[in-house]
Design a protein around this motif. Structure first.
Motif, PDB file in Angstrom:
ATOM      1  N   VAL A 108       0.868  -1.172   0.000  1.00 41.45           N
ATOM      2  CA  VAL A 108       0.000   0.000   0.000  1.00 41.45           C
ATOM      3  C   VAL A 108       0.905   1.222   0.000  1.00 41.45           C
ATOM      4  CG1 VAL A 108      -1.868   1.226   1.157  1.00 41.45           C
ATOM      5  CG2 VAL A 108      -1.750  -1.276   1.316  1.00 41.45           C
ATOM      6  N   LEU A 109       0.939   1.922  -1.148  1.00 41.59           N
ATOM      7  CA  LEU A 109       1.819   3.070  -1.337  1.00 41.59           C
ATOM      8  C   LEU A 109       1.025   4.341  -1.594  1.00 41.59           C
ATOM      9  CD1 LEU A 109       4.420   1.462  -3.776  1.00 41.59           C
ATOM     10  CD2 LEU A 109       4.596   1.688  -1.288  1.00 41.59           C
ATOM     11  N   LYS A 110       1.533   5.423  -1.080  1.00 41.93           N
ATOM     12  CA  LYS A 110       0.922   6.739  -1.280  1.00 41.93           C
ATOM     13  C   LYS A 110       1.003   7.155  -2.746  1.00 41.93           C
ATOM     14  CE  LYS A 110       1.819   9.454   2.017  1.00 41.93           C
ATOM     15  NZ  LYS A 110       2.429  10.332   3.006  1.00 41.93           N
ATOM     16  N   ASP A 111       2.148   6.850  -3.385  1.00 40.04           N
ATOM     17  CA  ASP A 111       2.391   7.291  -4.755  1.00 40.04           C
ATOM     18  C   ASP A 111       3.092   6.163  -5.515  1.00 40.04           C
ATOM     19  OD1 ASP A 111       4.455   8.577  -6.785  1.00 40.04           O
ATOM     20  OD2 ASP A 111       2.871  10.067  -6.475  1.00 40.04           O
ATOM     21  N   PRO A 112       2.665   5.845  -6.756  1.00 43.87           N
ATOM     22  CA  PRO A 112       3.285   4.743  -7.484  1.00 43.87           C
ATOM     23  C   PRO A 112       4.739   5.000  -7.869  1.00 43.87           C
ATOM     24  CG  PRO A 112       1.731   5.886  -8.902  1.00 43.87           C
ATOM     25  CD  PRO A 112       1.595   6.477  -7.520  1.00 43.87           C
ATOM     26  N   ASN A 113       5.145   6.258  -8.007  1.00 48.53           N
ATOM     27  CA  ASN A 113       6.512   6.581  -8.417  1.00 48.53           C
ATOM     28  C   ASN A 113       7.423   6.904  -7.235  1.00 48.53           C
ATOM     29  OD1 ASN A 113       5.884   6.360 -11.208  1.00 48.53           O
ATOM     30  ND2 ASN A 113       4.922   8.359 -11.095  1.00 48.53           N
ATOM     31  N   MET A 114       6.883   7.597  -6.262  1.00 45.29           N
ATOM     32  CA  MET A 114       7.696   8.056  -5.138  1.00 45.29           C
ATOM     33  C   MET A 114       7.607   7.134  -3.921  1.00 45.29           C
ATOM     34  SD  MET A 114       9.036  10.735  -6.442  1.00 45.29           S
ATOM     35  CE  MET A 114       9.716  11.622  -5.060  1.00 45.29           C
ATOM     36  N   GLY A 115       6.691   6.171  -3.942  1.00 41.33           N
ATOM     37  CA  GLY A 115       6.543   5.253  -2.818  1.00 41.33           C
ATOM     38  C   GLY A 115       5.769   5.877  -1.677  1.00 41.33           C
ATOM     39  N   GLY A 116       6.265   5.661  -0.474  1.00 42.00           N
ATOM     40  CA  GLY A 116       5.594   6.157   0.720  1.00 42.00           C
ATOM     41  C   GLY A 116       4.619   5.128   1.260  1.00 42.00           C
ATOM     42  N   LEU A 117       5.131   4.195   2.054  1.00 46.24           N
ATOM     43  CA  LEU A 117       4.281   3.147   2.622  1.00 46.24           C
ATOM     44  C   LEU A 117       3.184   3.737   3.499  1.00 46.24           C
ATOM     45  CD1 LEU A 117       6.757   0.321   3.742  1.00 46.24           C
ATOM     46  CD2 LEU A 117       5.014   0.189   1.975  1.00 46.24           C
ATOM     47  N   LEU A 118       1.996   3.162   3.407  1.00 46.67           N
ATOM     48  CA  LEU A 118       0.882   3.560   4.261  1.00 46.67           C
ATOM     49  C   LEU A 118       0.548   2.489   5.300  1.00 46.67           C
ATOM     50  CD1 LEU A 118      -1.462   5.170   1.576  1.00 46.67           C
ATOM     51  CD2 LEU A 118       0.023   6.327   3.218  1.00 46.67           C
ATOM     52  N   VAL A 119       1.277   1.341   5.239  1.00 46.64           N
ATOM     53  CA  VAL A 119       1.111   0.255   6.212  1.00 46.64           C
ATOM     54  C   VAL A 119       2.506  -0.175   6.674  1.00 46.64           C
ATOM     55  CG1 VAL A 119      -1.077  -0.560   5.242  1.00 46.64           C
ATOM     56  CG2 VAL A 119       1.063  -1.536   4.415  1.00 46.64           C
ATOM     57  N   PRO A 120       2.604  -0.825   7.837  1.00 42.85           N
ATOM     58  CA  PRO A 120       3.910  -1.280   8.318  1.00 42.85           C
ATOM     59  C   PRO A 120       4.605  -2.234   7.343  1.00 42.85           C
ATOM     60  CG  PRO A 120       2.293  -1.368  10.084  1.00 42.85           C
ATOM     61  CD  PRO A 120       1.539  -1.085   8.813  1.00 42.85           C
TER      62      PRO A 120
END
Length: 128
Positions: free
Chosen positions: A87-99
């Motif tokens: 679960v990522l905030k952004d497909p290019n920049m990443g940013g996990l939204l779950v552990p």
């Protein structure tokens, strides 16, 4: 490790099962983010006839998912699986939204044994 058993082991029949359900955050809210996937990765001791991972996209509004192995509708090979989530905030920049534990087979708290069709799976994930 939490384990869900998906029915009783049967004889014969199809080597695959149709698997679907919902994935939400523990507070019941929908899983948001640009990337929302669920993956069933075979365990080392899986009796699956063919050891292939299955995956599906988690719907942004309802949390619904349906898994497939190669193409939509082909199902999941019967066997044991680690359940992983990306679960990522952004497909290019990443940013996990779950552990991160939900990304690692040996750390995820979810595992399943697929033995028959199921449409009622429910996974509740922690938020970061």
């Amino acid at each position: 490790m939490a384990t869900l058993v998906l029915g009783l082991v049967g004889c014969g029949g199809s080597p695959t099962a149709q698997i679907s359900g919902r994935a939400v955050f523990q507070d019941g809210s929908p899983i948001t983010g640009a990337v929302r996937t669920i993956t069933f990765k075979p365990t080392d001791d899986s009796p699956a006839e063919i050891r292939k991972a299955a995956q599906g996209e988690i719907d942004r509004e309802s949390g619904a998912f349906t898994l497939f192995t190669r193409k939509r509708g082909d199902g999941v090979y019967k066997g044991k699986y680690h359940v992983l989530f990306t679960v990522l905030k952004d497909p290019n920049m990443g940013g996990l939204l779950v552990p991160e534990k939900y990304l690692a087979p040996q750390q995820t708290p979810f595992s399943v044994e697929v033995t028959e069709d199921r449409t009622d799976l429910l996974f509740e994930l922690e938020k970061l």
